[in-house]
Design a protein around this motif. Structure first.
Motif, PDB file in Angstrom:
ATOM      1  N   LEU A 185       0.832  -1.196   0.000  1.00 24.38           N
ATOM      2  CA  LEU A 185       0.000   0.000   0.000  1.00 24.38           C
ATOM      3  C   LEU A 185       0.865   1.243   0.000  1.00 24.38           C
ATOM      4  O   LEU A 185       1.745   1.402   0.855  1.00 24.38           O
ATOM      5  CB  LEU A 185      -0.908   0.011   1.231  1.00 24.38           C
ATOM      6  CG  LEU A 185      -1.751   1.272   1.435  1.00 24.38           C
ATOM      7  CD1 LEU A 185      -2.908   1.307   0.438  1.00 24.38           C
ATOM      8  CD2 LEU A 185      -2.287   1.346   2.872  1.00 24.38           C
ATOM      9  N   ASN A 186       0.608   2.141  -0.950  1.00 24.82           N
ATOM     10  CA  ASN A 186       1.237   3.456  -0.940  1.00 24.82           C
ATOM     11  C   ASN A 186       0.434   4.332   0.008  1.00 24.82           C
ATOM     12  O   ASN A 186      -0.747   4.623  -0.244  1.00 24.82           O
ATOM     13  CB  ASN A 186       1.241   4.056  -2.350  1.00 24.82           C
ATOM     14  CG  ASN A 186       2.017   5.363  -2.410  1.00 24.82           C
ATOM     15  OD1 ASN A 186       1.714   6.315  -1.705  1.00 24.82           O
ATOM     16  ND2 ASN A 186       3.025   5.406  -3.280  1.00 24.82           N
ATOM     17  N   VAL A 187       1.045   4.749   1.105  1.00 24.89           N
ATOM     18  CA  VAL A 187       0.315   5.469   2.156  1.00 24.89           C
ATOM     19  C   VAL A 187      -0.023   6.896   1.742  1.00 24.89           C
ATOM     20  O   VAL A 187      -0.778   7.583   2.447  1.00 24.89           O
ATOM     21  CB  VAL A 187       1.123   5.478   3.473  1.00 24.89           C
ATOM     22  CG1 VAL A 187       1.351   4.063   3.975  1.00 24.89           C
ATOM     23  CG2 VAL A 187       2.458   6.211   3.304  1.00 24.89           C
ATOM     24  N   ARG A 188       0.509   7.368   0.635  1.00 21.48           N
ATOM     25  CA  ARG A 188       0.232   8.732   0.184  1.00 21.48           C
ATOM     26  C   ARG A 188      -0.894   8.756  -0.860  1.00 21.48           C
ATOM     27  O   ARG A 188      -1.810   9.573  -0.773  1.00 21.48           O
ATOM     28  CB  ARG A 188       1.508   9.353  -0.379  1.00 21.48           C
ATOM     29  CG  ARG A 188       2.641   9.224   0.637  1.00 21.48           C
ATOM     30  CD  ARG A 188       3.888   9.947   0.293  1.00 21.48           C
ATOM     31  NE  ARG A 188       4.949   9.528   1.216  1.00 21.48           N
ATOM     32  CZ  ARG A 188       5.024   9.904   2.488  1.00 21.48           C
ATOM     33  NH1 ARG A 188       4.106  10.712   2.992  1.00 21.48           N
ATOM     34  NH2 ARG A 188       6.010   9.468   3.259  1.00 21.48           N
ATOM     35  N   SER A 189      -0.853   7.828  -1.805  1.00 22.53           N
ATOM     36  CA  SER A 189      -1.906   7.778  -2.825  1.00 22.53           C
ATOM     37  C   SER A 189      -3.061   6.873  -2.431  1.00 22.53           C
ATOM     38  O   SER A 189      -4.122   6.910  -3.050  1.00 22.53           O
ATOM     39  CB  SER A 189      -1.314   7.284  -4.146  1.00 22.53           C
ATOM     40  OG  SER A 189      -0.891   5.923  -4.030  1.00 22.53           O
TER      41      SER A 189
END
Length: 679
Positions: A185-189
């Motif tokens: 998981l990309n925590v920003r997108s």
């Protein structure tokens, strides 16, 4: 990183508390005894809790209680005197907070939830969310998951991800598990990539130092019964079984970490021994090497390995073992000097402790912090910023931060609790009637207030039963409340308890209400012989399995107990074997060990007064267990009181009023009930 010596650290001055927190003011000396905390004071949320440090050490966050609610406070670590950022939640209640990246918080929340499945099922719903350090941008990782069907999409609405690996060397991504699948998981997108599909048999995964999936655990049945299999990923990307253990044998084999050599893993195993130790495991040859950590009396439980790329990458900082409490054993020189210095500065001292091995009966004396102790609760990646808690079994203690060579108070979790009113806890051992040495935790009320004893006494068995108690501050408030009212409390680590070795653990199989109950009764008799307990003034109180034991105490009191209190007790063993355990492993593993005295069949034969309480949102031991037991027990000649607590589950109380309600029922019953005259 440069560590201060023990001498230098002990000379550090305490600075003023951080902005947004407070310490209790000292009170003038008095010849009168301090008042015991009220029920409301015991029921209150910790004022400060869940301290966490950003990986770069630049920020600190924690939960602060504000009556019924809690908020997140976020400080700039360089300016602790400035007011922190305050983050609240208007829809769900906050339960915990942690840094997943330098500028991203992981937040646990929960709320009541009524599910409809023909009939209404009252339970609670938990969520794990991501947000920035100002609480402006909230993201639900579940929304990143692409369901494979409409049914799965509906199911996911009530689910929450589990963080498998925070990937400390990756600034943007973490690994999460959703519905058994593993995603990056990309925590920003808030976009994710599925990297591993799961199946019903998979119960978990482990990663190596680089965050790569290297281990998975399978639960299944074969001709010999239920088993757990450990599989390693091979060079071609497939999964290969390395170890299979049948639960009936209680053989533990679990991967706890990896070395910098990709062919060497560290495993916790009790193969061929009573107590688990940490071993090197050669993946290529499938061989267990020599033990790298073991304790002569207690079980090894894990290790801490530096996963940050740099000169100390892969360094083993410490091991942990299940002593009287979960205990850290530091070995890395820098970390060891830090722990030693902090212990000295916080007045944590070791004392001689006599402990007995239940498997052999051998007694040894070890050096151990039997009174005041310390836990490192959070740290930056380079350990330049460290949050510690120090307290005692009778003291909720205080949090401190060590940064830039200075130790600064952060706040007291429970400043309203006066340790002088709470009984101290010690590790004891006594002989059961079958000859086994049974560990126990004995807490006596303060002698300065209640005299030298003997005291009215409560036998308080833990739940599980595959669990154990620890010599720590009592976060349930049960033991602390009881000792503050003048009761001695014994927490027996009866046969069937986990964490003390294989022999004691397996001795409880199919002995519910039999040998397991003998151990509790033998503990009560031992306390009478020791001059601690007053004969005729002993009660049993327990919750979950402990509630089952309290029900059994009413059926077979043997002249020991004046009354019993059963919280969320298991009354029907047949029902619990099929429906109690929500975790598939626990359900399958324990099912064949649950047999013995079935309270529901003899509830109308209870011989002492009883009080029963449970919650209407309990999905672990459902309300009908208490309903049926009370209905039949009222057919006896004994007084049976029953309290159904609205919006209470099998764990944390939804409101402080609910927490106070269940504490109040216990307090009132022992004071004025228990047959009409109190205990």
């Amino acid at each position: 990183m440069k560590f201060l010596s023990s001498t230098a650290l002990s000379a550090v001055l305490f600075l003023a508390p951080m902005a947004g927190v407070a310490f209790a003011q000292s009170t003038p000396a008095s010849t009168t005894h301090p008042a015991a905390p009220t029920i409301e004071q015991f029921a209150a949320f910790p004022l400060m809790s869940s301290f966490t440090v950003s990986p770069d050490g630049k920020h600190i966050a924690a939960l602060q209680a504000r009556g019924e609610d809690r908020v997140i406070l976020v400080w700039d670590a360089e300016h602790l005197d400035r007011e922190p950022t305050v983050i609240g939640s208007s829809q769900m209640k906050l339960q915990g907070v942690s840094f997943v990246k330098n500028d991203v918080l992981g937040v646990s929340l929960w709320q009541p939830y009524d599910a409809s499945a023909g009939t209404t099922i009252k339970t609670f719903l938990g969520k794990f969310m991501l947000t920035d350090l100002q609480g402006r941008n909230w993201r639900d990782p579940i929304n990143s998951f692409r369901p494979r069907s409409s049914d799965e999409a509906e199911f996911l609405k009530t689910q929450s991800p589990n963080v498998l690996d925070s990937l400390p060397n990756d600034p943007d991504n973490i690994l999460i598990e959703i519905n058994g699948d593993v995603l990056r998981l990309n925590v920003r997108s808030n976009r994710s990539e599925r990297i591993q599909r799961s199946s019903e048999r998979v119960v978990g995964y482990s990663t190596d130092l680089n965050g790569e999936l290297r281990v998975r655990v399978i639960a299944d049945r074969d001709a010999n019964g239920f088993f757990i299999a450990t599989q390693f990923r091979n060079a071609s990307g497939g999964w290969e079984e390395h170890f299979r253990s049948h639960v009936k044998n209680r053989e533990v084999f679990s991967v706890t970490g990896f070395s910098t050599d990709p062919n060497i893993a560290y495993v916790i195993s009790n193969r061929g021994r009573d107590k688990a130790a940490v071993f090197e495991y050669n993946i290529a040859s499938k061989t267990l090497g020599e033990a790298v950590f073991e304790h002569p009396l207690f079980e090894a439980t894990g290790m801490d390995i530096n996963r940050i790329r740099g000169p100390h990458f892969g360094e083993v900082r410490s091991f942990t073992y299940n002593g009287p409490r979960e205990t850290d054993f530091p070995i890395a020189p820098g970390y060891e000097s830090l722990v030693t210095g902090l212990s000295q500065a916080l007045n944590v001292e070791n004392h001689p402790l006599r402990a007995t091995d239940p498997a052999t009966g051998v007694t040894r004396t070890i050096s151990y912090p039997t009174d005041r102790y310390m836990n490192v609760t959070a740290a930056s990646q380079d350990w330049s910023t460290v949050v510690v808690w120090a307290g005692a079994s009778n003291d909720p203690g205080a949090y401190y931060i060590f940064r830039n060579g200075q130790l600064t108070p952060l706040g007291q979790p429970n400043p309203q609790i006066n340790p002088a009113t709470i009984g101290k806890t010690e590790l004891v051992y006594y002989k059961a009637r079958d000859g086994l040495d049974i560990p126990g935790f004995l807490s006596k009320p303060p002698a300065e207030i209640f005299g030298p004893g003997p005291y009215p006494t409560v036998i308080m068995p833990h739940g599980g039963p595959w669990a154990r108690d620890e010599m720590t501050w009592d976060y349930s408030s049960w033991r602390a409340m009881l000792t503050s009212r003048g009761y001695a409390v014994l927490q027996p680590q009866y046969q069937g308890s986990d964490g003390w070795g294989k022999r004691l653990w397996m001795a409880g199989d199919n002995e519910w209400g039999q040998k397991m109950q003998d151990d509790k009764d033998d503990g009560a008799k031992w306390l009478i012989d020791q001059g601690v307990a007053q004969q005729g003034r002993i009660a049993m109180f327990g919750f979950s399995y402990g509630g089952y034991a309290a029900m059994v105490a009413g059926i077979r009191p043997e002249g020991i107990y004046k009354c019993a209190i059963a919280g969320a007790g298991v009354s029907d063993l047949t029902k619990i074997r099929s429906s109690m355990f929500q975790n598939p492993y626990t359900r399958e593993a324990q099912r064949d060990t649950v047999n013995g005295l079935n309270p529901i069949t003899r509830a109308n034969q209870i011989q002492i007064p009883m009080m029963v309480f449970t919650g209407d949102r309990d999905r672990t031991v459902t309300q009908d267990h208490s309903d049926l037991f009370v209905g039949r027990a009222r057919g006896s000649s004994q007084d049976v009181q029953y309290h159904l607590i609205k919006d209470y589950a099998h764990g944390p109380a939804w409101t402080r009023a609910i927490m106070a309600e269940q504490l109040g029922y216990i307090d009132d019953y022992l004071r004025t009930g228990c047959g009409g005259s109190g205990l």
